[in-house]
Write an enzyme that holds these catalytic residues in place. Structure first.
Site, PDB file in Angstrom:
ATOM      1  N   ASN A 250       0.628  -1.432   0.068  1.00 38.04           N
ATOM      2  CA  ASN A 250      -0.247  -0.136  -0.324  1.00 38.04           C
ATOM      3  C   ASN A 250       1.347   1.143   0.163  1.00 38.04           C
ATOM      4  O   ASN A 250       2.460   0.908   0.201  1.00 38.04           O
ATOM      5  CB  ASN A 250      -0.780  -0.017   0.887  1.00 38.04           C
ATOM      6  CG  ASN A 250      -0.361  -0.086   2.688  1.00 38.04           C
ATOM      7  OD1 ASN A 250       0.455   0.951   2.315  1.00 38.04           O
ATOM      8  ND2 ASN A 250      -0.569  -1.257   3.407  1.00 38.04           N
TER       9      ASN A 250
ATOM     10  N   ASP B 105      -4.216  -6.293   5.838  1.00 35.86           N
ATOM     11  CA  ASP B 105      -5.303  -7.589   6.344  1.00 35.86           C
ATOM     12  C   ASP B 105      -5.595  -7.892   5.390  1.00 35.86           C
ATOM     13  O   ASP B 105      -5.879  -9.392   6.046  1.00 35.86           O
ATOM     14  CB  ASP B 105      -6.519  -6.240   5.708  1.00 35.86           C
ATOM     15  CG  ASP B 105      -6.666  -5.714   6.521  1.00 35.86           C
ATOM     16  OD1 ASP B 105      -6.480  -5.489   7.432  1.00 35.86           O
ATOM     17  OD2 ASP B 105      -7.475  -4.335   5.929  1.00 35.86           O
TER      18      ASP B 105
ATOM     19  N   LYS C 214       9.488 -17.638 -10.069  1.00 36.69           N
ATOM     20  CA  LYS C 214       8.760 -16.047 -10.799  1.00 36.69           C
ATOM     21  C   LYS C 214       7.360 -16.723 -11.619  1.00 36.69           C
ATOM     22  O   LYS C 214       7.136 -17.422 -12.610  1.00 36.69           O
ATOM     23  CB  LYS C 214       9.288 -15.037 -11.701  1.00 36.69           C
ATOM     24  CG  LYS C 214       8.449 -14.104 -11.975  1.00 36.69           C
ATOM     25  CD  LYS C 214       9.159 -13.104 -13.278  1.00 36.69           C
ATOM     26  CE  LYS C 214       8.528 -11.756 -13.837  1.00 36.69           C
ATOM     27  NZ  LYS C 214       9.197 -11.489 -14.634  1.00 36.69           N
TER      28      LYS C 214
ATOM     29  N   LYS D 144     -14.512   0.840  15.622  1.00 41.58           N
ATOM     30  CA  LYS D 144     -13.503   0.105  14.934  1.00 41.58           C
ATOM     31  C   LYS D 144     -12.482  -0.131  16.927  1.00 41.58           C
ATOM     32  O   LYS D 144     -11.313  -0.459  17.535  1.00 41.58           O
ATOM     33  CB  LYS D 144     -12.151   0.643  14.390  1.00 41.58           C
ATOM     34  CG  LYS D 144     -11.229  -0.215  13.244  1.00 41.58           C
ATOM     35  CD  LYS D 144     -10.262   0.507  12.351  1.00 41.58           C
ATOM     36  CE  LYS D 144     -11.049   0.062  11.076  1.00 41.58           C
ATOM     37  NZ  LYS D 144     -10.337   0.751  10.124  1.00 41.58           N
TER      38      LYS D 144
ATOM     39  N   LYS E  34     -11.348  -3.510  18.282  1.00 44.91           N
ATOM     40  CA  LYS E  34      -9.945  -3.630  18.420  1.00 44.91           C
ATOM     41  C   LYS E  34      -8.970  -3.592  19.869  1.00 44.91           C
ATOM     42  O   LYS E  34      -8.273  -3.679  20.282  1.00 44.91           O
ATOM     43  CB  LYS E  34      -9.534  -2.414  17.748  1.00 44.91           C
ATOM     44  CG  LYS E  34      -9.535  -2.495  16.650  1.00 44.91           C
ATOM     45  CD  LYS E  34      -7.600  -2.883  15.591  1.00 44.91           C
ATOM     46  CE  LYS E  34      -8.675  -2.977  14.377  1.00 44.91           C
ATOM     47  NZ  LYS E  34      -7.374  -3.429  12.928  1.00 44.91           N
TER      48      LYS E  34
HETATM   49  O1  PMT Z   1       2.972   6.909   6.312  1.00 46.93           O
HETATM   50  P1  PMT Z   1       2.256   8.012   5.909  1.00 46.93           P
HETATM   51  O2  PMT Z   1       2.098   7.430   4.222  1.00 46.93           O
HETATM   52  O3  PMT Z   1       2.913   8.867   6.888  1.00 46.93           O
HETATM   53  O4  PMT Z   1       0.501   7.288   6.098  1.00 46.93           O
HETATM   54  C1  PMT Z   1       0.460   7.565   7.435  1.00 46.93           C
HETATM   55  C2  PMT Z   1      -0.914   6.936   7.068  1.00 46.93           C
HETATM   56  C3  PMT Z   1      -2.207   7.310   7.010  1.00 46.93           C
HETATM   57  C4  PMT Z   1      -0.449   5.354   7.180  1.00 46.93           C
HETATM   58  C5  PMT Z   1      -1.511   6.615   9.046  1.00 46.93           C
HETATM   59  O5  PMT Z   1      -2.046   7.498   9.391  1.00 46.93           O
HETATM   60  C6  PMT Z   1      -2.992   5.293   8.932  1.00 46.93           C
HETATM   61  O6  PMT Z   1      -3.733   6.135   9.094  1.00 46.93           O
HETATM   62  N1  PMT Z   1      -2.620   3.962   9.644  1.00 46.93           N
HETATM   63  C7  PMT Z   1      -3.187   2.842  10.171  1.00 46.93           C
HETATM   64  C8  PMT Z   1      -3.596   2.470   8.468  1.00 46.93           C
HETATM   65  C9  PMT Z   1      -4.198   1.463   8.198  1.00 46.93           C
HETATM   66  O7  PMT Z   1      -4.126   0.529   7.793  1.00 46.93           O
HETATM   67  O8  PMT Z   1      -5.708   1.333   9.418  1.00 46.93           O
HETATM   68  P2  PMT Z   1      -6.762   0.093   8.743  1.00 46.93           P
HETATM   69  O9  PMT Z   1      -7.783   0.186   9.662  1.00 46.93           O
HETATM   70  O10 PMT Z   1      -6.509  -0.428   8.176  1.00 46.93           O
HETATM   71  O11 PMT Z   1      -6.153  -0.656  10.448  1.00 46.93           O
HETATM   72  C10 PMT Z   1      -6.594  -0.017  11.308  1.00 46.93           C
HETATM   73  C11 PMT Z   1      -5.959  -0.465  12.911  1.00 46.93           C
HETATM   74  O12 PMT Z   1      -5.312  -1.659  12.634  1.00 46.93           O
HETATM   75  C12 PMT Z   1      -4.439   0.114  12.567  1.00 46.93           C
HETATM   76  O13 PMT Z   1      -3.742   0.525  13.608  1.00 46.93           O
HETATM   77  C13 PMT Z   1      -3.608  -0.274  12.087  1.00 46.93           C
HETATM   78  O14 PMT Z   1      -2.082  -0.371  11.566  1.00 46.93           O
HETATM   79  C14 PMT Z   1      -3.468  -1.773  12.590  1.00 46.93           C
HETATM   80  N2  PMT Z   1      -3.709  -3.122  11.843  1.00 46.93           N
HETATM   81  C15 PMT Z   1      -4.701  -3.577  11.105  1.00 46.93           C
HETATM   82  C16 PMT Z   1      -3.872  -4.682  10.119  1.00 46.93           C
HETATM   83  C17 PMT Z   1      -3.469  -5.782  11.297  1.00 46.93           C
HETATM   84  N3  PMT Z   1      -3.798  -6.738  10.478  1.00 46.93           N
HETATM   85  N4  PMT Z   1      -2.612  -5.238  12.242  1.00 46.93           N
HETATM   86  C18 PMT Z   1      -2.828  -4.270  12.437  1.00 46.93           C
HETATM   87  O15 PMT Z   1      -2.310  -3.669  13.346  1.00 46.93           O
END
Ligand code: PMT
Length: 421
Positions: free
Chosen positions: A230, A299, A309, A362, A366
């Protein structure tokens, strides 16, 4: 001359760059101060941008460059904010013009307004450079005397051949001499008990704490050359890690692949996949007091990783079977009270719609203490940007912040974490 330029962990230096040929030397001064452990912010006059461009400053400080008094939203006043932030200010090259403004108290651009807004006692170091006749002009010399009488530290220009081919006094002092003057001023301020004392020790509410930060993207391999990823740059998480270190914490930064340098005072653990990030984060959390999950973790990950490959002619690339990754944030939240400890876990939520509602869901799902809801649809916010527009979503409601730099978001977030602790 000072020899030890390595001990200034986190001292905050505001570098004011003015419009002269020697502006390029300010870049070297910045690097020396950064290597000495200082956090450096830069403000530049518009004139100085003709000599050293915005991209150089932004690239070296990882922050947007401020040049305009009015380039701000209603919630921040850049000259006041920057002046209050600094433990010391350095003007390099100091032109005859900026010294005249300082002497008179003029504040008609961002640099001069910032200099006027410096709280009493903050060390001010000025390194002049200009044509020999401008330097020797009675007006300039009177201004130099005025500045000196106000305890401004002057790193005097040296004689030599000047850019205009005149020979005489006016050449910028050596980079090391300028950096040493700043470091000496910081040390004296740190030793002093007065208003000039370096702010870092007072602003160390996380001293003795271990803070875990996740940052950046993850790469989920499909085959040896392809992966799912991403657009996360890591800037948000790195800013948090840097700020936590500035506040005295031991910081473990578990980082997916990024192009960023390790912030000063931070221990980085490099990972690639979600599974690796999980293992590193869980290991670091064992003795952590705070976890902040800013990483954009995939995710889903491919169920099978090909060991060669994949060929598009005879192998299936149009259907990739995926399985869910383990949710790191949820797992850390579930274990945060292990052993009767009270630890704080913060998650991020990258949202494109119904920001507050999705973030609140969330928060419950979480089990963390706070969600930083990140609007990733705006041009000034989210993936890869230097600024971010976020809301803090906690048990006590939603606090929407204005658009801020990622470093400012980190400051606000760590203030909030300190309250939660
Ligand atoms: O890195 P930058 O370019 O500065 O951009 C910042 C950002 C946009 C990446 C950052 O500010 C941000 O929003 N990070 C979370 C991105 C994300 O994956 O959001 P989510 O809504 O999908 O996940 C929710 C939370 O669960 C996050 O804290 C993520 O770290 C956590 N997560 C998600 C999936 C997973 N398997 N394990 C996790 O811990």
């Amino acid at each position: 001359m000072l020899k030890d330029r390595t001990q200034m962990d986190g001292s905050r230096v505001l570098l004011c760059v003015c419009g002269g040929i020697a502006a390029y030397k300010a870049v070297e001064v910045l690097r020396v101060l950064q290597r000495a452990g200082c956090a450096v912010r830069v403000v530049s006059t518009e004139g100085a941008l003709r000599f050293v461009g915005r991209a150089t400053w932004e690239g070296l400080t990882h922050a947007p460059l401020a040049t305009d008094l009015f380039d701000c939203d209603t919630s921040s006043i850049p000259h006041v904010e920057n002046a209050g932030w600094a433990d010391a200010v350095l003007v390099v090259p100091a032109t005859a013009n900026v010294m005249a403004k300082m002497a008179c108290g003029l504040a008609d651009d961002l640099v001069s307004a910032t200099l006027l807004a410096m709280p009493a006692g903050t060390p001010v170091v000025v390194a002049p450079a200009m044509n020999v006749h401008m330097w020797q002009a009675p007006a300039t010399q009177a201004n130099v005397a005025t500045l000196r009488s106000r305890d401004v530290r002057l790193v005097m220009p040296v004689p030599g051949r000047l850019a205009c081919d005149d020979v005489g006094e006016g050449k910028l002092a050596a980079v090391e001499a300028i950096a040493d003057a700043v470091l000496e001023a910081l040390r004296e301020a740190a030793d002093a008990d007065g208003p000039g004392a370096v702010k870092t020790p007072d602003a160390a509410p996380l001293a003795g704490m271990h803070v875990l930060v996740t940052a950046g993207p993850t790469h989920e391999a499909i085959d040896p050359v392809r992966y799912i990823a991403n657009a996360s740059s890591g800037k948000m998480g790195y800013a948090i890690a840097e700020e936590a270190a500035l506040r005295g914490a031991r910081v473990t930064l578990v980082s997916g692949p990024t192009a960023l340098a390790v912030p000063r005072g931070v221990e980085r653990v490099d990972v690639v996949s979600a599974a690796q990030m999980h293992d590193a984060a869980v290991a670091a959390f064992v003795d952590a007091d705070v976890a902040i999950c800013a990483a954009a973790v995939a995710d889903y990950t491919p169920k099978f990783v090909a060991d060669h490959k994949l060929k598009k002619a005879n192998e299936r690339l149009d259907v990739i079977e995926l399985v869910e990754t383990v949710d790191i944030l949820a797992e850390l939240s579930a274990t945060k009270r292990a052993g009767g400890r009270r630890r704080v876990v913060v998650g991020f939520a990258a949202e494109t719609n119904d920001l507050a509602r999705n973030a609140q869901a969330k928060l419950g799902r979480k089990g963390c203490d706070l969600i930083v809801a990140n609007d990733v649809t705006r041009a000034d916010s989210g993936f890869g940007r230097d600024t971010n527009h976020v809301s803090f979503v906690g048990a006590d409601g939603v606090e929407e912040l204005p658009t801020l730099t990622k470093h400012e978001v980190a400051e606000r977030l760590l203030d909030r974490v300190a309250e939660l602790l």
